[in-house]
Each structure stands twice: as structure tokens, then as C-alpha cells.
Design a protein around this motif. Structure first.
Motif, PDB file in Angstrom:
ATOM      1  N   GLN A  27      37.190  54.834  29.910  1.00 19.97           N
ATOM      2  CA  GLN A  27      37.888  53.913  30.785  1.00 19.97           C
ATOM      3  C   GLN A  27      39.394  54.140  30.743  1.00 19.97           C
ATOM      4  OE1 GLN A  27      36.718  49.783  30.334  1.00 19.97           O
ATOM      5  NE2 GLN A  27      34.630  50.400  29.830  1.00 19.97           N
ATOM      6  N   ALA A 120      31.732  44.491  43.032  1.00 19.87           N
ATOM      7  CA  ALA A 120      32.828  44.023  42.186  1.00 19.87           C
ATOM      8  C   ALA A 120      34.072  43.885  43.061  1.00 19.87           C
ATOM      9  CB  ALA A 120      33.097  45.013  41.060  1.00 19.87           C
ATOM     10  N   ILE A 122      37.800  43.821  44.067  1.00 20.63           N
ATOM     11  CA  ILE A 122      38.956  44.440  43.411  1.00 20.63           C
ATOM     12  C   ILE A 122      40.266  43.883  43.951  1.00 20.63           C
ATOM     13  CG2 ILE A 122      40.199  46.615  43.014  1.00 20.63           C
ATOM     14  CD1 ILE A 122      37.462  48.021  43.059  1.00 20.63           C
ATOM     15  N   PRO A 264      34.003  48.453  35.156  1.00 23.47           N
ATOM     16  CA  PRO A 264      34.776  47.991  34.001  1.00 23.47           C
ATOM     17  C   PRO A 264      36.028  47.209  34.396  1.00 23.47           C
ATOM     18  CG  PRO A 264      34.056  50.246  33.663  1.00 23.47           C
ATOM     19  CD  PRO A 264      33.692  49.901  35.079  1.00 23.47           C
ATOM     20  N   GLN A 265      36.278  46.126  33.682  1.00 24.56           N
ATOM     21  CA  GLN A 265      37.395  45.255  34.022  1.00 24.56           C
ATOM     22  C   GLN A 265      38.741  45.973  33.941  1.00 24.56           C
ATOM     23  OE1 GLN A 265      37.525  42.047  35.315  1.00 24.56           O
ATOM     24  NE2 GLN A 265      35.396  42.652  35.668  1.00 24.56           N
ATOM     25  N   ALA A 266      38.844  46.938  33.041  1.00 26.48           N
ATOM     26  CA  ALA A 266      40.102  47.669  32.919  1.00 26.48           C
ATOM     27  C   ALA A 266      40.414  48.440  34.197  1.00 26.48           C
ATOM     28  CB  ALA A 266      40.036  48.629  31.731  1.00 26.48           C
ATOM     29  N   VAL A 268      39.154  47.659  37.267  1.00 29.80           N
ATOM     30  CA  VAL A 268      39.409  46.632  38.286  1.00 29.80           C
ATOM     31  C   VAL A 268      40.852  46.152  38.197  1.00 29.80           C
ATOM     32  CG1 VAL A 268      38.843  44.287  39.045  1.00 29.80           C
ATOM     33  CG2 VAL A 268      37.011  45.870  38.423  1.00 29.80           C
ATOM     34  N   ALA A 269      41.307  45.841  36.983  1.00 21.67           N
ATOM     35  CA  ALA A 269      42.663  45.320  36.788  1.00 21.67           C
ATOM     36  C   ALA A 269      43.715  46.346  37.191  1.00 21.67           C
ATOM     37  CB  ALA A 269      42.854  44.904  35.334  1.00 21.67           C
ATOM     38  N   ASN A 272      43.687  46.646  41.042  1.00 21.62           N
ATOM     39  CA  ASN A 272      44.212  45.422  41.642  1.00 21.62           C
ATOM     40  C   ASN A 272      45.740  45.382  41.549  1.00 21.62           C
ATOM     41  OD1 ASN A 272      45.151  42.357  40.961  1.00 21.62           O
ATOM     42  ND2 ASN A 272      43.598  42.381  42.562  1.00 21.62           N
ATOM     43  N   THR A 299      44.219  38.153  43.398  1.00 22.31           N
ATOM     44  CA  THR A 299      43.433  38.570  42.245  1.00 22.31           C
ATOM     45  C   THR A 299      42.002  38.895  42.663  1.00 22.31           C
ATOM     46  OG1 THR A 299      42.673  36.328  41.771  1.00 22.31           O
ATOM     47  CG2 THR A 299      44.788  36.996  40.803  1.00 22.31           C
ATOM     48  N   PRO A 300      41.247  39.601  41.820  1.00 22.67           N
ATOM     49  CA  PRO A 300      39.829  39.816  42.109  1.00 22.67           C
ATOM     50  C   PRO A 300      39.063  38.497  42.277  1.00 22.67           C
ATOM     51  CG  PRO A 300      40.547  41.328  40.398  1.00 22.67           C
ATOM     52  CD  PRO A 300      41.684  40.367  40.628  1.00 22.67           C
ATOM     53  N   SER A 304      36.857  37.254  45.460  1.00 24.68           N
ATOM     54  CA  SER A 304      35.486  36.781  45.301  1.00 24.68           C
ATOM     55  C   SER A 304      35.289  35.430  45.986  1.00 24.68           C
ATOM     56  CB  SER A 304      35.145  36.669  43.815  1.00 24.68           C
ATOM     57  OG  SER A 304      33.841  36.180  43.629  1.00 24.68           O
TER      58      SER A 304
END
Length: 326
Positions: A27, A120, A122, A264-266, A268-269, A272, A299-300, A304
Motif C-alpha cells: 500500500q 468504495a 473516493i 485500502p483506506q490509505a 482512498v485517502a 481523495n 470526503t469519501p 457515500s
């Protein structure tokens, strides 16, 4: 037994640690190869051009190629379904519109994926509002007068849109249902024929993305009554919003980047943050504005929420008007 249990447990723990460490390293090393960015519409349209602008910027920022790939069909569902079913490793992403990300959920049966479960979120990229415009011969100078005119007319006023189930169609039904206006939606195959018949007087009005109508509004071949965004559209600053005129109606074509669920959130962040920086920069604003888009950020989690809220909003209209894209 006890002597062998500890080494085995230790070995398992060590193996798990190494696996997690490897995943974390993968990641942190992302992206270390080409990233595919799926665009779910045909080349050349505004949604395609916006997606390519964002992909080009990400290529420059990350030092890896973010390659735009068109996978059109089924109102954007084919391309987004490909993203939803891809491995959640950050190497297959999509830039899609509100159609496949929200509206299509109630229009297509069966729907090949669930936007809220299989994707997910983004980052938001921007939005293009609709404009409600009439033939100059129509005796209405604003949206309230147009609604009143429809109610007093013997026959319903005809309103063209870019296609069955498109946001222009949904917005017309929303206006009809919530104001009691006497309107007859007329679907066409695209913005251009819908606009042409409004200019010729074959239909009374047209509801379509603002970018396709601006030149003919400025040339007074069409009379703009309202835009359907929260605030006025910078390209038509003298045209009020529907809400300003006391007619509750918000309908836009918004674009956003998504990936497969489990991304993975990393990653996505990181994406973003970079997309928000781009849409907020002078360069990003200028390039997106040239394409008729109002840049957005968020933000994600906010994306959402938007996907869920828009899906619920248009589902009510689809069911009430009995619309189907099939």
C-alpha cells in the motif's frame, strides 16, 4: 504438547506479521505500475473529457500512468460494474457520473452491482447542472410562469430530454409531480436532437445539461428559465435557480471517482486528498470550468452520503412516474 504448541503459535504469528507487513508495504508503495481508470461512457462527451483531465493530473502527481479506458453501455453500468468486480488493489479505478452511481439503481432491473455495497467512494470531482429552456414563442419568462402556463393549457406542454431515464427526464417528472404542472416528457437520443426540436418549436421546452445549451441560449434561439443547481451557474449568471423562483428542484450530473469495495483506506485517502487539491486549484478549476463543470470537493464519507441520498430521491420519482430504462 506444550513444547511444540509455542513454536507453532509463534510461527503462525510471525507469518501473519510478515503478511500484514507485506500488505502495508504494498500500500505504501502504491502505485508502482500503471493504474487503469475506467470511464463508463463513449469518448468525446463531457464526462469522458472530465475523467481524462483527472487521470492526466494523477499521472503527473504520482509519476505513474493513470490510463483512461472507455467501457460504455447500459447508462454507464457496464464500466462501473467492471470496476466493482475488479481486485481492490488500487490499480482499477473509475470516474463515473450520478447515473450509474445512484440513479440507475431504480431504473435497471436487474442492476449488475449495488453502488452502495460494491464500490468504495473516493472523491467528488464536480457537477453540471441542468437548464430548463423554452422555445422563444412560449409565453413564460420564468419557471413559475411556465408551470402556471402548463396548468392553464388545454394540452400538456411538451418537454424534450436527452433520453429515457436520463437526469433530464427525471427532472421533468420531478417538476411535474411536485408542482402539478401539466407536462409531457419527450425522450430523444442525446442532447442535440432534444435541443434542436425545442429550437424549431416541435416541442415547447427542453431539460438537459446546461453545457449543451449555452451557445443557443446566448444566441437567443432558446429562452432559459432556470438552472437546477443549488447556486447559479457561472456560465449563465443571469439565469436564476429553480429554488430562487420558489420551485423546489435540484438536479445535476455529478462526477466522482470510485474503486471496488475493500480498497485500502490509505489509497482512498491519498486519492481523495489529491483530487480535492486539484479541483480546488486554479489550474483544476480552469480546466474543469472549460468543460462546463462546477468543481467540487469533499470526503469519501460525504460522497457515500450523496450516492445514497440521490438514489433514494430519484427512486421515488422513478416509481411514481413508472420509468424504466429497460
Amino acid at each position: 504438547m506444550k513444547r511444540t504448541a509455542f513454536p507453532r503459535a509463534f510461527a503462525c504469528a510471525a507469518g501473519l506479521f510478515l503478511a500484514l507487513q507485506g500488505a502495508a508495504h504494498a500500500q505504501s508503495d502504491w502505485p508502482n505500475k500503471m493504474v487503469r481508470v475506467v470511464l463508463p461512457f463513449a469518448p468525446g462527451g463531457s464526462s469522458d473529457l472530465v475523467g481524462r483531465q483527472v487521470a492526466q493530473h494523477l499521472s503527473t502527481h504520482y509519476g505513474q500512468q493513470f490510463v483512461a479506458e472507455n467501457r460504455a453501455g447500459a447508462g454507464g453500468n457496464i464500466g462501473v460494474d467492471f470496476v466493482a468486480k475488479a481486485a481492490p488493489d488500487g490499480y482499477t479505478l473509475g470516474i463515473a457520473t450520478s447515473g450509474p452511481l445512484a440513479n440507475n439503481k431504480s431504473l435497471y432491473n436487474p442492476m449488475p452491482f449495488d453502488p452502495e455495497k460494491d464500490l468504495a467512494p473516493i472523491a467528488l470531482v464536480g457537477e453540471i447542472p441542468l437548464v430548463i429552456a423554452v422555445n422563444p414563442s412560449v409565453k413564460a419568462s420564468n419557471l413559475s410562469e411556465f408551470v402556471a402556463l402548463s396548468k392553464s393549457s388545454t394540452n400538456a406542454l411538451t418537454v424534450s430530454n436527452p433520453g429515457n431515464g436520463t437526469i433530464g427526464h427525471l427532472a421533468t417528472e420531478y417538476l411535474r409531480i411536485n408542482t402539478g404542472a401539466k407536462l409531457q416528457p419527450v425522450p430523444y437520443k442525446g442532447d442535440t436532437p432534444a435541443m434542436a426540436d425545442a429550437m424549431s418549436g416541435t416541442v415547447n421546452a427542453v431539460v438537459a445539461p446546461v453545457t449543451s445549451l449555452i451557445p443557443n441560449i446566448q444566441a437567443h434561439k432558446l429562452k432559459a428559465l432556470a438552472v437546477t443547481s443549488k447556486t447559479r451557474f457561472p456560465g449563465l449568471p443571469d439565469v436564476p435557480t429553480a429554488n430562487e423562483q420558489g420551485v423546489k428542484l435540484e438536479a445535476t450530473v455529478w462526477s466522482a471517482m470510485v474503486g471496488p469495495a475493500g480498497l485500502p483506506q490509505a489509497i482512498v485517502a491519498s486519492l481523495n486528498q489529491e483530487i480535492n487539491k486539484y479541483t480546488g486549484s486554479s489550474e483544476g478549476k480552469a480546466k474543469l470550468t472549460q468543460l462546463g463543470m462546477v468543481p467540487l470537493a469533499g470526503t469519501p464519507a460525504q460522497l457515500s452520503e450523496l450516492m445514497a441520498a440521490e438514489a433514494a430521491k430519484w427512486e421515488k420519482i422513478v416509481k411514481s412516474a413508472k420509468i424504466s430504462a429497460e
